[in-house]
Design an enzyme around this catalytic site. Structure first.
Site, mmCIF file in Angstrom:
data_model
loop_
_atom_site.group_PDB
_atom_site.id
_atom_site.type_symbol
_atom_site.label_atom_id
_atom_site.label_comp_id
_atom_site.label_asym_id
_atom_site.label_seq_id
_atom_site.Cartn_x
_atom_site.Cartn_y
_atom_site.Cartn_z
ATOM 1 C CE1 TYR A 33 -3.118 3.048 0.601
ATOM 2 C CE2 TYR A 33 -3.376 2.436 2.671
ATOM 3 C CZ TYR A 33 -3.794 3.211 1.874
ATOM 4 O OH TYR A 33 -4.610 4.125 1.711
ATOM 5 C CB CYS A 34 1.008 4.327 0.040
ATOM 6 S SG CYS A 34 1.310 5.987 0.124
ATOM 7 C CG LEU A 35 5.764 5.869 0.858
ATOM 8 C CD1 LEU A 35 6.694 6.306 1.958
ATOM 9 C CD2 LEU A 35 6.245 6.332 -0.636
ATOM 10 C CG PHE A 56 -3.787 -1.768 -1.991
ATOM 11 C CD1 PHE A 56 -4.295 -2.704 -3.276
ATOM 12 C CD2 PHE A 56 -4.297 -2.424 -0.913
ATOM 13 C CE1 PHE A 56 -4.950 -3.955 -3.005
ATOM 14 C CE2 PHE A 56 -4.893 -3.685 -0.708
ATOM 15 C CZ PHE A 56 -5.073 -4.380 -1.779
ATOM 16 N N GLY A 113 3.764 -0.290 -1.397
ATOM 17 C CA GLY A 113 3.631 -0.907 -2.703
ATOM 18 C C GLY A 113 4.675 -0.837 -3.543
#
Length: 671
Positions: free
Chosen positions: A402-404, A430, A406
């Site tokens: 998720y975010c960083l 994500f 990811g």
């Protein structure tokens, strides 16, 4: 292996084919963060014996300068800075005085002090942008003529509208706000004289947009900075921010006899007291991890200096064979994915029969300043993978980032693919970017001047503080996150009810100096990952090596990871990519449980070898489906699993992964 006496904190054991930690993304000689002059001098002294005496003049000057600098350091709270600046002045500390060290540290002192007053935004970068714009505008008489014509036309248009509206109140406005601008939605704004006040403001705002854009010769980055900065200044003087020019506020104030202003003053004092005491916002005490949020049952099965690995208890008699590893961003606490029971993605997966593991990041302090991207890869992804292989042997992993998290997961997937190490069954990303050329308005704060300014701020304290990060994110949505809140809390005297997502958002973390510098410079500024320059183990990575199926989720109104930027995964990956675009923003769009109102998504699965669709064509050709995106993603996961099996034990004590304590663990509680 014997469990350590410090309560189970263990560094990862070595694994065949890999170092205990992932190879650094930098050459070996650059692995440590810059050290202060005295530390380097001490090392040289230890290796080379007693250094020659300095020239008497230099030593005499240093003897007088050091006490003066230390005095002012104590006065302004900058002792560490000045101590670093004068370390190299100690007699016998080096072979010869490095005259650049003191001045360089003083430069950093100045930059850090300025950064604390400007939310780490470089005033030099902003000044350069405005100079670029003003100089080119001054040399563009044609553009000036266009702007003069536009000003005259807008004044005439407004004057005609005023005369008509005075004669006929039902006259429609001469200019309407943008769809996302809700400041003037109240019906009272259409009454005299407020309709003229807000329309004149919108016409002025529109003219300034024309003035700050389209000036020939101005760089794109500078144009964006000037347009953004001017918009922020105009938002300050918006008529919605003042009682005499805001009909809603005026009516409330008159009705309550100004009691709303008194309550607003109390609210301001309360917020100020909490801010200087480092306490969370009002109402966040009702959402504490492990008590009201982050309630899904589980245990911590592994801990190192950077992460805790949580394994959640099964809720079904059989589970899907492949476990799920979730790597959240380290800019946030993990429990955004395990909020309240009704909107917990972790609980949703567990109840569908998945074995879920979650990475919970340590909240770093000054002692963690030297942790780099290589440490985050090794300790944050590869070490949990070893633990999962021990607890669920013989199974690949469905990895989620998720975010960083990811972005880091994509790096890990490319590194494992290069080694032909098939540990992943699928990869889900994500709101995660790997190409940062079009990373939205966050690029406004990213150039060489800005990054140098930010690095000096982090060098001072060893990390980037959450408050400094929050300022930049709030500026991106100043109408929603700054001005509307100030009007509501301090002028209307009201408080917006605290929610679990709002409380989580206030529970921010810090970022280590070295890691954040590497992330911003190598990924955000230089875009090394997609341009073949990002190295792990002294060899560059290629995202094209990834062969496992990928599921990418983007959100429509994301200001951190714009969906068109996330969509570039379709250009960079040669494997099957399922791209899903959901309604909502960077956080609220991901926390989108089944039954959440006003949620929809678009999904198209592209097989390996299929022709590329540009994002606009993709968006026009894929229809929206009402509902939560969690269900189609979970179905995609389950379609790639190999079947079901009895649930694994919690931890593996016989393999040195005993349960260390109940979820949510220790790290998530760190302030």
């Amino acid at each position: 292996m014997t469990q350590p006496a410090n309560g189970g904190d263990r560094e990862p054991p070595a694994v065949a084919g890999a170092a205990p930690e992932a190879p650094s993304t930098l050459p070996r000689q650059k692995r440590e963060a810059p050290r202060a002059p005295r530390e380097r001098a001490a090392k040289r002294g230890a290796k080379g014996g007693q250094a020659p005496a300095w020239p008497a003049l230099w030593q005499a000057g240093a003897d007088q300068l050091v006490p003066a600098m230390e005095k002012y350091a104590e006065l302004f709270g900058l002792r560490r800075w000045v101590d670093t600046a004068v370390r190299g002045m100690a007699p016998g500390a080096a072979d010869a005085p490095d005259l650049s060290e003191g001045p360089r540290s003083i430069d950093r002192l100045v930059h850090a002090a300025v950064g604390k007053a400007t939310l780490s935004i470089s005033p030099v970068s902003l000044a350069l942008a405005y100079f670029d714009w003003a100089a080119h505008l001054a040399m563009s008489p044609g553009k000036q003529a266009i702007l003069a014509e536009k000003a005259l036309r807008k004044a005439t248009r407004f004057g005609i509208h005023v005369s008509r509206a005075l004669a006929e109140p039902a006259t429609p406005p001469c200019i309407a706000p943008l769809p996302q601008d809700r400041r003037f939605d109240h019906p009272d704004w259409q009454k005299f004289p407020f309709r003229f006040i807000y329309q004149s403001f919108l016409l002025t705002q529109q003219w300034w947009h024309n003035a700050t854009t389209g000036v020939h010769g101005v760089s794109r980055h500078h144009e964006q900075m000037v347009s953004f900065g001017t918009r922020q200044l105009l938002d300050v003087v918006s008529p919605s921010n003042f009682v005499p020019t805001n009909p809603e506020l005026l009516q409330v104030t008159m009705k309550q006899g100004a009691r709303n202003l008194a309550q607003g003053a109390f609210n301001w004092v309360e917020d100020w007291e909490r801010a200087i005491a480092g306490r969370p916002p009002v109402g966040s005490e009702a959402f504490r991890p492990g008590r009201e949020v982050a309630l899904t049952p589980g245990v911590v099965v592994y801990r190192n200096r950077l992460i805790e690995l949580i394994q959640y208890k099964p809720a079904t008699s059989e589970v899907h064979a492949e476990p799920v590893l979730i790597v959240p961003a380290w800019i946030m606490k993990y429990y955004i994915l395990d909020l309240s029971p009704h909107n917990s993605l972790v609980k949703y997966l567990v109840e569908r029969g998945h074995t879920v593991f979650m990475v919970s990041w340590h909240n770093p302090g000054a002692d963690d300043r030297d942790l780099g991207m290589g440490d985050y890869l090794g300790l944050g992804v590869l070490s949990p993978l070893r633990a999962i292989r021990a607890i669920v042997p013989g199974r690949k992993v469905d990895a989620v980032g998720y975010c960083l998290g990811g972005t880091l997961l994509a790096i890990a997937a490319a590194w494992l693919a290069r080694k032909q190490d098939e540990q992943f069954n699928t990869v889900s990303l994500f709101a995660a970017q790997v190409d940062f050329t079009e990373a939205g308005e966050l690029t406004l704060f990213m150039d060489e001047s800005q990054l140098a300014h930010l690095e000096d701020t982090m060098w001072d304290q060893g990390y980037l503080d959450s408050k400094q990060m929050a300022g930049a994110f709030q500026l991106l949505r100043s109408n929603d996150l700054i001005w509307s809140r100030l009007v509501r809390d301090y002028l209307r005297g009201e408080r917006e009810p605290m929610t679990d997502l709002m409380a989580w958002n206030a529970d921010a973390t810090r970022l280590p100096y070295r890691m954040h510098s590497e992330y911003l410079r190598r990924l955000f500024l230089n875009n090394d990952l997609v341009e073949g320059r990002y190295e792990v183990g002294s060899k560059p990575l290629s995202l094209g090596d990834i062969r496992v199926p990928v599921f990418a989720v983007a959100t429509e109104s994301d200001h951190v990871a714009p969906w068109r930027s996330v969509y570039k995964l379709n250009l960079l990956l040669d494997t099957a990519v399922s791209f899903l675009l959901t309604s909502g923003g960077h956080n609220a769009g991901i926390v989108s449980e089944p039954g959440h109102p006003h949620r929809s998504y678009r999904l198209l699965q592209r097989k390996a070898g299929d022709r590329y669709l540009d994002p606009e064509t993709w968006h026009a050709s894929v229809s929206a489906t009402e509902g939560s995106w969690w269900a189609p993603w979970a179905e995609w996961l389950e379609a790639h699993d190999s079947g079901k099996s009895p649930p694994p034990n919690l931890g593996a004590a016989d393999k040195d992964y005993p349960p260390l304590g109940p979820a949510p663990g220790r790290y998530v509680l760190e302030a």
